[in-house]
Scaffold this active site. Structure first.
Site, short mmCIF file in Angstrom:
data_model
loop_
_atom_site.label_atom_id
_atom_site.label_comp_id
_atom_site.label_asym_id
_atom_site.label_seq_id
_atom_site.Cartn_x
_atom_site.Cartn_y
_atom_site.Cartn_z
N CYS A 76 15.12 10.94 31.79
CA CYS A 76 14.64 9.57 31.61
C CYS A 76 13.12 9.62 31.58
O CYS A 76 12.50 10.11 32.53
CB CYS A 76 15.13 8.70 32.78
N CYS A 187 12.29 7.29 24.87
CA CYS A 187 13.24 6.80 25.87
C CYS A 187 14.58 7.42 25.50
O CYS A 187 14.98 7.37 24.32
CB CYS A 187 13.34 5.28 25.85
#
Length: 270
Positions: A76, A187
């Site tokens: 992440c 992302c």
């Protein structure tokens, strides 16, 4: 429990996004077992304060440590930006692999000299991102875009929804108009939107930059160097196990597993 080469790889994400990284890890190391921890109950992370993100990610690390993992991939960008330094300080014996926006390969391959970076608001406004851009994109115009609403769309399974397409067009069309020929997916949720993004690009001169395979190679190198890579001989037929844990409960964990299987199947067809 002290981890050994048969211990699993731990993966952390705020939700669905780490599926893109997990898939690359499994493809690069097909004999390795994995445990995927998703903080579904608190997703998305992009609009949260750094202190809160650190606390949430720390809880994920503690869970994975009880499972005896041998390495933790923070799959992440937002969690890496906010927490990776703290994690390495608190658990110096545990190898952590983090993500940073893949500005370097984008800057090295751009022909127009303009690249777009699509990430969460936390990531594209962070000092880590600015440092990365300065280090690797000197002489290249970097256009950061906060893809607000896209993580939520992926979490809700709304990749094909008209509203998701409108959001994506609002973020990508201005980058195309500006002449960007590389789009960094900063992302891990956003590779799950790649088919929709490619339809919007529609043959125009823009290439997507997804760091998943590079992260998988780097993880494999760390395990090999430390003697923790599991590579059985050809006679081994035992299939590895892959577990999913979600702070959203059992149903959320089952949904994660299903989406991971669907994403892997989609990539196999490409």
């Amino acid at each position: 429990m002290h981890p050994d080469f048969r211990s699993p790889i731990g993966i952390i994400d705020s939700g669905m996004g780490g599926i893109s990284i997990r898939t690359a890890l499994v493809r690069a190391m097909p004999h390795e077992e994995t445990i995927y921890w998703a903080d579904t109950a608190h997703c998305p992370y992009g609009g949260k304060a750094r202190k809160e993100i650190v606390q949430l990610v720390r809880a994920g690390v503690e869970t994975l440590l009880t499972e005896g993992v041998k390495i933790i991939v923070v799959a992440c960008n937002t969690a890496t930006t906010a927490a990776i330094a703290t994690l390495r300080e608190e658990w110096p014996e545990m190898p952590f692999v983090g993500l940073e926006p893949a500005v370097k390969p984008a800057a090295e391959t751009t022909r127009s000299g303009i690249i777009g970076v699509l990430g969460t608001e936390f990531t594209v406004r962070s000092e880590m991102f600015r440092t990365t851009a300065r280090r690797y994109a000197s002489g290249v115009r970097v256009i950061p875009v906060a893809g607000n609403g896209l993580v939520e769309a992926v979490e809700q399974g709304l990749e094909e929804a008209p509203e998701t397409e409108r959001l994506l067009r609002g973020y990508i069309e201005p980058l195309l108009a500006a002449g960007a020929d590389r789009l960094v997916l900063a992302c891990t949720h956003f590779p799950l939107l790649a088919p929709q993004i490619e339809r919007i690009i529609n043959g125009r001169d823009m290439r997507l930059i997804d760091p998943a395979e590079a992260i998988a190679r780097h993880t494999k190198e760390i395990l090999a160097t430390s003697g923790l890579l599991y590579e059985p001989d050809g006679a081994t037929t035992e299939a590895p196990t892959h577990h999913f844990i979600s702070t959203g409960g059992t149903e959320a964990a089952e949904r994660l597993q299903l989406r991971a299987e669907q994403y892997a199947a989609r990539l196999r067809k490409r």
